[in-house]
Design a protein around this motif. Structure first.
Motif, PDB file in Angstrom:
ATOM      1  N   LEU A 103     -10.940  -5.224  -5.557  1.00  0.00           N
ATOM      2  CA  LEU A 103     -10.583  -6.421  -4.794  1.00  0.00           C
ATOM      3  C   LEU A 103     -11.713  -6.849  -3.865  1.00  0.00           C
ATOM      4  O   LEU A 103     -12.412  -6.004  -3.315  1.00  0.00           O
ATOM      5  CB  LEU A 103      -9.342  -6.138  -3.930  1.00  0.00           C
ATOM      6  CG  LEU A 103      -8.014  -5.968  -4.658  1.00  0.00           C
ATOM      7  CD1 LEU A 103      -6.963  -5.442  -3.685  1.00  0.00           C
ATOM      8  CD2 LEU A 103      -7.565  -7.292  -5.258  1.00  0.00           C
ATOM      9  N   LEU A 143     -13.144  -8.687  -0.284  1.00  0.00           N
ATOM     10  CA  LEU A 143     -12.708  -8.748   1.115  1.00  0.00           C
ATOM     11  C   LEU A 143     -12.349 -10.187   1.455  1.00  0.00           C
ATOM     12  O   LEU A 143     -13.215 -10.982   1.833  1.00  0.00           O
ATOM     13  CB  LEU A 143     -13.834  -8.261   2.027  1.00  0.00           C
ATOM     14  CG  LEU A 143     -13.879  -6.756   2.270  1.00  0.00           C
ATOM     15  CD1 LEU A 143     -15.109  -6.387   3.071  1.00  0.00           C
ATOM     16  CD2 LEU A 143     -12.614  -6.280   2.975  1.00  0.00           C
ATOM     17  N   ILE A 144     -11.083 -10.530   1.288  1.00  0.00           N
ATOM     18  CA  ILE A 144     -10.636 -11.866   1.668  1.00  0.00           C
ATOM     19  C   ILE A 144      -9.506 -11.723   2.673  1.00  0.00           C
ATOM     20  O   ILE A 144      -9.004 -10.622   2.918  1.00  0.00           O
ATOM     21  CB  ILE A 144     -10.169 -12.696   0.448  1.00  0.00           C
ATOM     22  CG1 ILE A 144      -9.080 -11.949  -0.335  1.00  0.00           C
ATOM     23  CG2 ILE A 144     -11.345 -13.020  -0.468  1.00  0.00           C
ATOM     24  CD1 ILE A 144      -8.460 -12.756  -1.461  1.00  0.00           C
ATOM     25  N   GLN A 186      -2.179 -10.043  -4.837  1.00  0.00           N
ATOM     26  CA  GLN A 186      -1.569  -8.794  -5.308  1.00  0.00           C
ATOM     27  C   GLN A 186      -0.220  -9.067  -5.973  1.00  0.00           C
ATOM     28  O   GLN A 186       0.104  -8.477  -7.005  1.00  0.00           O
ATOM     29  CB  GLN A 186      -1.402  -7.824  -4.134  1.00  0.00           C
ATOM     30  CG  GLN A 186      -0.665  -6.523  -4.462  1.00  0.00           C
ATOM     31  CD  GLN A 186      -1.474  -5.576  -5.347  1.00  0.00           C
ATOM     32  OE1 GLN A 186      -2.658  -5.782  -5.573  1.00  0.00           O
ATOM     33  NE2 GLN A 186      -0.818  -4.553  -5.868  1.00  0.00           N
ATOM     34  N   ARG A 187       0.559  -9.994  -5.400  1.00  0.00           N
ATOM     35  CA  ARG A 187       1.859 -10.331  -5.981  1.00  0.00           C
ATOM     36  C   ARG A 187       1.655 -10.821  -7.422  1.00  0.00           C
ATOM     37  O   ARG A 187       2.364 -10.416  -8.341  1.00  0.00           O
ATOM     38  CB  ARG A 187       2.549 -11.404  -5.135  1.00  0.00           C
ATOM     39  CG  ARG A 187       3.954 -11.758  -5.604  1.00  0.00           C
ATOM     40  CD  ARG A 187       4.663 -12.682  -4.619  1.00  0.00           C
ATOM     41  NE  ARG A 187       4.851 -12.035  -3.326  1.00  0.00           N
ATOM     42  CZ  ARG A 187       4.301 -12.428  -2.170  1.00  0.00           C
ATOM     43  NH1 ARG A 187       3.546 -13.514  -2.131  1.00  0.00           N
ATOM     44  NH2 ARG A 187       4.516 -11.756  -1.061  1.00  0.00           N
ATOM     45  N   LEU A 197      -4.853 -12.140   0.065  1.00  0.00           N
ATOM     46  CA  LEU A 197      -4.925 -10.926  -0.740  1.00  0.00           C
ATOM     47  C   LEU A 197      -3.528 -10.490  -1.179  1.00  0.00           C
ATOM     48  O   LEU A 197      -3.326 -10.034  -2.306  1.00  0.00           O
ATOM     49  CB  LEU A 197      -5.606  -9.811   0.054  1.00  0.00           C
ATOM     50  CG  LEU A 197      -6.117  -8.633  -0.775  1.00  0.00           C
ATOM     51  CD1 LEU A 197      -7.257  -9.062  -1.679  1.00  0.00           C
ATOM     52  CD2 LEU A 197      -6.579  -7.492   0.120  1.00  0.00           C
ATOM     53  N   LYS A 198      -2.549 -10.672  -0.291  1.00  0.00           N
ATOM     54  CA  LYS A 198      -1.171 -10.299  -0.652  1.00  0.00           C
ATOM     55  C   LYS A 198      -0.628 -11.218  -1.742  1.00  0.00           C
ATOM     56  O   LYS A 198       0.061 -10.767  -2.664  1.00  0.00           O
ATOM     57  CB  LYS A 198      -0.268 -10.348   0.583  1.00  0.00           C
ATOM     58  CG  LYS A 198      -0.496  -9.166   1.510  1.00  0.00           C
ATOM     59  CD  LYS A 198       0.502  -9.155   2.651  1.00  0.00           C
ATOM     60  CE  LYS A 198       0.328  -7.875   3.465  1.00  0.00           C
ATOM     61  NZ  LYS A 198       1.385  -7.712   4.471  1.00  0.00           N
ATOM     62  N   GLU A 245      -6.132 -11.394   4.554  1.00  0.00           N
ATOM     63  CA  GLU A 245      -5.061 -10.511   4.096  1.00  0.00           C
ATOM     64  C   GLU A 245      -3.882 -11.263   3.470  1.00  0.00           C
ATOM     65  O   GLU A 245      -3.299 -10.796   2.490  1.00  0.00           O
ATOM     66  CB  GLU A 245      -4.566  -9.607   5.236  1.00  0.00           C
ATOM     67  CG  GLU A 245      -3.565  -8.563   4.735  1.00  0.00           C
ATOM     68  CD  GLU A 245      -3.478  -7.324   5.613  1.00  0.00           C
ATOM     69  OE1 GLU A 245      -3.834  -7.421   6.799  1.00  0.00           O
ATOM     70  OE2 GLU A 245      -3.066  -6.264   5.099  1.00  0.00           O
TER      71      GLU A 245
END
Lengths: 368, 368
Positions: free
Chosen positions: B282, B284-285, B294-295, B290-291, B287
């Motif tokens: 991943l 570094l973006i 991820q979903r 990023l969530k 959060e």
């Protein structure tokens, strides 16, 4: 680089500080980099777990920072000591590739690398680094024997086999299946835009050149496309989005790809180009749009033959030009095949060969 | 198809009528397709002129339509008879590729083609056509000798050499440089997402399988990604735009590419995917983003192992799976190497080999 633990309303966040930058490290990002041998295979550095299955709301439940490690505990019960150096190497990787540098005809660049030097580790690295910056190098003083190009190519990557063979002879042929095999001038172009994938890097090794013509031309598309973007931003967009058809036909093959001349990624960043005015075909679109498209490609085509951008040189026997086929346009002036012979051998290698060599070298230096 | 000449306020336009469609043919489009031997090389079908240099306002000055040709005269003084059939073949090309058909575990598809049949022209074409539609075929009844895979691969394209060699052995190895060489299960993935370009098509030829495990799994990403797009359109966008890092390290190589999991073209159309949860990292973006990311990848990862989408079968000695590495995810169940041996040989070929075969076959049929 140093790390800070922040605790706000029970939410723990790790923050990295480097060069005045403040970079929060999301828990998912940290969890994915789990360094213990049950999570990461020691032999291959490949992951043994599937982070795509992590909970979206995965978070830190505890954290402690010492001088050289971060002790982290996550909501899925994983806990481990993360070496600070490991995290630092992710945040500021040591082995980034060199920046690409746009060049023009009058740029002062050392293009020439002697093949005997390139066989040493330091000479090899110097050639690779220059290639990555400028997309072009010329290897000199190599053997003039046919087939030498295999040896030159293998120093930088894996040879790509195509419809032209693993290596191909560029000289006058009867019943040519490509204009490159006639003694005519070839304007600036990239090779095989009708292939998917296109060849990434081309090598052209000169065995013989007894003609007064047949000079090699090279142009950096990065410089020309940047200029186009200033002159005609709307036209740039059209060249990056309207697909043209690239096609090649001979007895054995029927290759076609519909793609824009300018290749951009999903964020609009220029990745490279596919350019060959003898092989591309306009699509049937609205005439006004087609005219705007034509205006842009005409501007670009004029930049590609502008002496301000064009490097022109003679390949002598033993010289080998190596260039990024999706960045550098190549061409040649016409020649009189009654005057003497001209014989080059060419081949393709994949684009990521020199990049891998560069990273490996930097990585191994780091360990010394 | 028939053609109409329109003359409005002195502007001449040619209009093609086909199947109730009315398609104006812009003058630039027509001029570029100039059919005379001074414009188009007879041997190579490659253009001898550079249409990028045409005037933006190039137009027709005269036109006459007869039964089988259009006599056209342009503002740059070029004039020629264009065969109607030539224009028709551009407007409605005879040799389009077959449509890709999404499939699921319960789709009724004939995957298996006997290698002796594939050596005939008709059997070859049938296998190529099915491959282009579904991204996967299984060749059966091929010799069980090591190295046979070269012969199988060359029937469909050019072998791509990589860091794993021209052909590679998939079996348990000590000091493995890749998890494929350990007897563990491998989830659905595409190969070498860390290469640029990635291998287009993979072949896996079974020489021996004495274990009860080691079953092969295949999933059509087109079906799963279409489902994701319904379930989470915003997540689809993130997977198509946020680059992750794919990386591979061993003694000789250090390969890295930053790219989104979903590859789309400049118009947002899905071109393929790069997917390997043991090799991606991943970025570094922020959060929250990023969530959301991820979903989406969690949803996709669940679809990829959903039995509704997963084809699962046993490769027996003499079987060879051939699949589009940017469309079909492959994997295998784990096996016990104490129980018996499992030995496959693999190799890669370029993506455009089967496409060229299909077009050539259709073109040659047309001429009969």
């Amino acid at each position: 680089m140093h790390f800070e633990k922040q605790n706000r309303d029970g939410k723990i966040t790790i923050i990295a500080h480097a060069n005045g930058n403040r970079q929060p490290l999301p828990a998912l990002w940290l969890r994915e980099r789990a360094p213990t041998p049950d999570q990461l295979d020691g032999d291959t550095h490949q992951r043994l777990i599937n982070p795509h299955q992590f909970d979206v709301d995965l978070h830190l439940t505890a954290a402690e920072i010492t001088g050289d490690a971060l002790y982290l505990e996550f909501s899925d019960a994983y806990q481990a000591a993360y070496p600070s150096a490991l995290l630092a190497s992710w945040i500021e990787p040591p082995a980034r590739l060199p920046e690409k540098i746009q060049w023009r005809a009058d740029s002062h660049i050392n293009w020439r690398f002697s093949w005997p030097d390139v066989q040493t580790a330091a000479g090899h690295f110097a050639a690779v680094e220059q290639f990555l910056k400028h997309g072009l190098i010329i290897l000199t003083d190599s053997p003039r024997r046919p087939g030498t190009i295999r040896q030159l190519a293998k120093r930088f990557g894996y040879i790509r086999d195509t419809n032209f063979g693993q290596i191909f002879d560029v000289r006058v042929k009867t019943a040519a299946n490509d204009l490159a095999y006639k003694p005519i001038a070839l304007g600036p172009h990239t090779d095989n835009p009708y292939r998917e994938p296109t060849p990434g890097i081309q090598l052209l090794h000169c065995l013989r050149n007894d003609t007064s013509g047949g000079e090699t031309t090279m142009v950096d598309s990065l410089a020309c496309v940047a200029r186009l973007q200033q002159l005609d931003p709307e036209g740039y967009q059209l060249l990056a989005t309207v697909p043209v058809r690239f096609a090649f036909q001979d007895r054995d093959d029927s290759l076609e790809v519909d793609r824009p001349i300018l290749a951009t990624d999903a964020r609009g960043q220029l990745l490279g180009l596919h350019y060959s005015p003898r092989l591309d075909w306009l699509p049937l679109i609205d005439e006004d749009r087609l005219k705007a498209y034509q205006r842009a490609r005409k501007t670009l085509s004029a930049l590609f033959v502008d002496p301000a951008y064009e490097l022109r040189f003679r390949l002598n026997p033993g010289d080998c030009a190596m260039f990024d086929n999706n960045r550098i346009l190549h061409g040649r002036t016409g020649y009189d095949d009654g005057e003497g012979r001209r014989h080059l051998q060419g081949c393709y290698i994949d684009r990521d060969g020199p990049e891998s060599l560069y990273r490996r070298w930097r990585r191994d230096q780091q360990k010394l």
